[in-house]
Design an enzyme around this catalytic site. Structure first.
Site, PDB file in Angstrom:
ATOM      1  N   HIS A 231       0.801  -1.236   0.000  1.00  0.00           N
ATOM      2  CA  HIS A 231       0.000   0.000   0.000  1.00  0.00           C
ATOM      3  C   HIS A 231       0.828   1.277   0.000  1.00  0.00           C
ATOM      4  O   HIS A 231       0.476   2.242   0.682  1.00  0.00           O
ATOM      5  CB  HIS A 231      -0.947   0.014   1.203  1.00  0.00           C
ATOM      6  CG  HIS A 231      -2.243  -0.691   0.944  1.00  0.00           C
ATOM      7  ND1 HIS A 231      -3.155  -0.253   0.008  1.00  0.00           N
ATOM      8  CD2 HIS A 231      -2.771  -1.819   1.490  1.00  0.00           C
ATOM      9  CE1 HIS A 231      -4.206  -1.078   0.003  1.00  0.00           C
ATOM     10  NE2 HIS A 231      -3.990  -2.038   0.876  1.00  0.00           N
ATOM     11  N   ASP A 288      -2.318  -4.949  -4.154  1.00  0.00           N
ATOM     12  CA  ASP A 288      -2.409  -3.742  -3.330  1.00  0.00           C
ATOM     13  C   ASP A 288      -1.029  -3.131  -3.099  1.00  0.00           C
ATOM     14  O   ASP A 288      -0.584  -2.935  -1.969  1.00  0.00           O
ATOM     15  CB  ASP A 288      -3.117  -4.034  -2.003  1.00  0.00           C
ATOM     16  CG  ASP A 288      -4.635  -4.101  -2.162  1.00  0.00           C
ATOM     17  OD1 ASP A 288      -5.118  -4.181  -3.309  1.00  0.00           O
ATOM     18  OD2 ASP A 288      -5.343  -4.099  -1.141  1.00  0.00           O
ATOM     19  N   ASP A 291      -2.149   3.033  -3.212  1.00  0.00           N
ATOM     20  CA  ASP A 291      -3.251   3.630  -2.436  1.00  0.00           C
ATOM     21  C   ASP A 291      -2.942   3.681  -0.940  1.00  0.00           C
ATOM     22  O   ASP A 291      -2.143   2.904  -0.415  1.00  0.00           O
ATOM     23  CB  ASP A 291      -4.573   2.889  -2.654  1.00  0.00           C
ATOM     24  CG  ASP A 291      -5.264   3.290  -3.952  1.00  0.00           C
ATOM     25  OD1 ASP A 291      -4.937   4.365  -4.483  1.00  0.00           O
ATOM     26  OD2 ASP A 291      -6.125   2.534  -4.425  1.00  0.00           O
ATOM     27  N   HIS A 444      -4.881  -8.999   1.557  1.00  0.00           N
ATOM     28  CA  HIS A 444      -6.168  -8.289   1.562  1.00  0.00           C
ATOM     29  C   HIS A 444      -6.638  -7.803   2.935  1.00  0.00           C
ATOM     30  O   HIS A 444      -7.488  -6.919   3.001  1.00  0.00           O
ATOM     31  CB  HIS A 444      -7.220  -9.213   0.939  1.00  0.00           C
ATOM     32  CG  HIS A 444      -8.490  -8.554   0.480  1.00  0.00           C
ATOM     33  ND1 HIS A 444      -8.535  -7.311  -0.096  1.00  0.00           N
ATOM     34  CD2 HIS A 444      -9.781  -8.998   0.495  1.00  0.00           C
ATOM     35  CE1 HIS A 444      -9.784  -7.018  -0.420  1.00  0.00           C
ATOM     36  NE2 HIS A 444     -10.555  -8.031  -0.060  1.00  0.00           N
TER      37      HIS A 444
END
Length: 515
Positions: A231, A288, A291, A444
Site C-alpha cells: 500500500h 495492493d 493507495d 487483503h
C-alpha cells in the site's frame, strides 16, 4: 419485578461495556472494539449509538458492508440519529458509491441544518458526484477507446542536462539503474518521466503476454518469498552507532544527515531483511501495491523496474486496489498527477488491467489477493481462462478473486466489505481437493501479527504493511517457501520511522475528511 431488575442490570452492563469498547477504539484496537460493541448490543439492542459506533469500527477495518448494515440499523432505531447517516455515508463513500453517500449527507444536513461540518461534507459530496457525472458524460464508449500507450514515444522526451538521477542506457533496465533509482527515492527525489514511461510501457507489454493464472516453478533446494499488501507505505530503517563526537554541533549535524539519508520505504525494508529480488531470490507481491500510503509511485516503479530487469525475479498479482475506482478515492491517482502527470494516470490504469489474477507455486500453493468463490467446482483452468483485461466487475470469478475473505464458520456468507463474499474452511478444503493443491495464500486484510493461519492450516493471510496507515500498530510479514516441501516459513517485522508524509496525503478530498 425480576424482569425489570434484569432489564435494568442489562442496561447498566451494556453501558459499561460500551465505555470499554470506546477505549479499545481510541487505542486503534478495532476488532476488540467490535467484539465489545457486539456484547453491548446483545444486552440492549435498541440503542442506536451502539450500532453506529460498531459501524465506525468496521469502517476503520475496511469492512464497509458490515458498516452499512450497522449504520442502517441505527437509523431504523432512531431515524433522527445523525451519526447513523454520517457513518453510512462514510461507508458508501469508501466503497466508491458516491450517489448513495450523497443521499445520506443530504439527510444529515436536514437533521443538522446549522452544523457547519455536515454542510461542508454535503458540499464536498455534491462536488464529487458532479465530477463523476461529468466524467461519465465525456467518456468515450469502450469500443472506441484507444490505448494511451499507443500515443507515447518516450524516446522523444528530452532529459535535461541538470538531471542527476538514475538513467536507463538503451533498452535494458539494469540492477545498477534500479539501485540508483531506489537511492534517489530514499532521498525523496523523482525519476525522470522519460525513464518512468520506459519502465511502465515495458512492463505493460510483459504483463500483457502472461496468462491470468501464472504457474511458478521453484527448483529443489531453492526458495521463494511471498509478500502481501504494501500500500505505498514509507519506512525509515535507521541503524547507526555514534562512538563519540568532540562537539555537540558535529553530533547533531551528522545525526541529522544520516537520518535524512536513510529514508527507506517499507518495500525497501523488506528487501533489507530478505535481500533484493533476483533469479536466486525471487518474490511474489500479492496485490495492493498502491493507495492509502503516500509513496505509491515509488513502490510501483521499483516493483516494475525489478520485473523489467529480470522477469523471473519478481511476480506481481492484481489486488482490489489496482483499479480506477479505488485509485480515484484512496490516493494513487492524485499522487500520480502530483509526481508525474495525467498521462501516467491512464497508463497505470491500463497496466493494472494486465496484471495476472493468481499464481500457483509448484502445482501446490495457490496465491491470490482476496479469496475463493461463491460456487464450488472452480478449476484452475477456469481462472486461467478469465478475460482480465478490464476494470474489475462487481460480481463473478474475477471480483471474488480480488475481494473475498475467509470466515471462521463453515459455508459461505455475505462479505463484510460489501463486495465479494466470505467463505469457510469447508470451501477452502473442497477447492484444494478439486485442484490437487495443498495451501491457499492470500492477503487483503490487516493482521496484528502480519499474518494469520486459518481453515485448519490450509489458508494463510499475509500482510506486509506494518503499522498500517500509521495507526493500526500491526506487524508486517512475508512468507519464504523452500522447495521441494514448500513448508511456509513466516517472517514478521515491525514498523520503523518514516518521512513526515502522512498516509492518504493524495486521497480524495472528501475521503480525507473522514481519515
Amino acid at each position: 419485578m425480576p424482569n425489570m431488575e434484569t432489564e435494568s442490570s442489562n442496561t447498566t452492563r451494556a453501558e459499561e461495556i460500551k465505555l470499554l469498547a470506546n477505549e479499545a477504539f481510541k487505542a486503534h484496537k478495532y476488532s476488540q472494539a467490535i467484539d465489545l460493541y457486539s456484547q453491548a448490543i446483545e444486552l440492549n439492542s435498541q440503542i442506536a449509538v451502539y450500532w453506529a459506533n460498531r459501524a465506525f469500527a468496521h469502517i476503520n477495518l475496511e469492512e464497509y458492508g458490515s458498516a452499512i448494515q450497522d449504520a442502517s440499523r441505527a437509523i431504523e432505531i432512531d431515524p433522527k440519529y445523525s451519526k447513523g447517516y454520517y457513518r453510512r455515508g462514510a461507508a458508501y463513500l469508501s466503497m466508491g458509491k458516491l450517489k448513495e453517500a450523497l443521499k445520506d449527507f443530504q439527510q444529515l444536513k436536514k437533521i443538522c441544518p446549522n452544523d457547519p461540518d455536515a454542510a461542508k461534507k454535503l458540499k464536498e459530496c455534491e462536488k464529487a458526484v458532479m465530477k463523476l457525472k461529468f466524467e461519465e458524460a465525456i467518456a468515450a464508449p469502450e469500443s472506441e477507446r484507444r490505448s494511451i500507450a499507443d500515443s507515447i514515444d518516450f524516446n522523444s522526451i528530452e532529459v535535461e542536462p541538470q538531471y542527476s538521477g538514475a538513467r536507463i542506457e538503451g533498452d535494458v533496465v539494469t540492477l545498477d539503474f534500479v539501485k540508483k533509482m531506489m537511492g534517489d527515492f530514499k532521498n525523496q527525489k523523482c525519476l525522470h518521466k522519460r525513464y518512468a514511461f520506459q519502465i511502465v510501457l515495458q512492463i505493460r507489454e510483459m504483463l500483457g503476454a502472461l496468462p491470468s493464472l501464472v504457474d511458478i516453478n521453484i527448483p529443489d533446494g531453492k526458495h521463494f518469498t511471498v509478500c502481501g499488501d504494501v500500500h505505498g507505505q514509507a519506512a525509515d530503517s535507521l541503524s547507526v552507532l555514534f562512538f563519540f563526537f568532540f562537539f555537540f554541533f558535529f553530533f547533531f549535524f551528522f545525526f541529522f544527515f544520516y537520518l535524512m539519508w536513510l529514508q527507506f520505504y517499507d518495500l525497501l525494508n523488506i528487501f533489507e531483511l530478505n535481500g533484493l529480488p533476483s533469479e536466486d531470490n525471487p518474490y511474489l507481491f500479492n496485490g495492493d501495491f498502491v493507495d492509502r500510503g503516500s509513496f505509491s509511485v515509488e513502490v510501483i516503479l521499483t516493483l516494475f523496474a525489478f520485473k523489467c530487469m529480470s522477469p523471473s525475479a519478481i511476480y506481481l498479482s492484481r489486488g482490489n486496489h489496482e483499479s480506477k475506482s479505488m485509485n480515484k478515492i484512496y490516493g494513487f491517482e492524485g499522487e500520480v498527477r502530483s509526481k508525474l502527470n495525467e498521462t501516467f494516470v491512464e497508463l497505470f490504469a491500463e497496466v493494472f488491467c494486465c496484471l495476472p489474477l493468481a499464481h500457483v507455486i509448484n502445482e501446490k500453493v495457490f496465491v491470490v489477493h482476496g479469496g475463493l468463490f461463491s460456487v464450488d467446482g472452480v478449476k484452475l483452468s477456469n481462472i486461467k481462462a478469465i478475460d482480465r483485461f478490464c476494470e474489475p466487475p462487481e460480481e463473478g470469478l474475477m471480483c471474488e478473486l480480488l475481494w473475498s475473505d475467509p470466515q471462521p464458520q463453515p459455508g459461505r456468507g455475505p462479505s463484510k466489505r460489501g463486495v465479494g463474499l466470505s467463505f469457510g474452511a469447508d470451501v477452502t478444503k473442497r477447492f484444494l481437493q478439486e485442484n490437487n493443491l495443498d495451501l491457499v495464500v492470500r492477503s487483503h486484510e490487516v493482521k496484528d501479527e502480519g499474518y494469520e493461519i486459518e481453515h485448519d492450516g490450509k489458508l494463510i493471510t499475509v500482510f506486509s504493511a506494518p503499522n498500517y496507515c500509521d495507526q493500526m500498530g500491526n506487524k508486517g510479514a512475508f512468507i519464504r517457501f523452500e522447495a521441494p516441501n514448500l513448508k511456509p516459513n513466516i517472517v514478521t517485522f515491525s514498523a520503523v520511522l518514516h518521512p513526515n508524509v502522512k498516509p492518504m496525503a493524495y486521497a480524495n478530498n472528501f475521503l480525507r475528511m473522514f481519515s
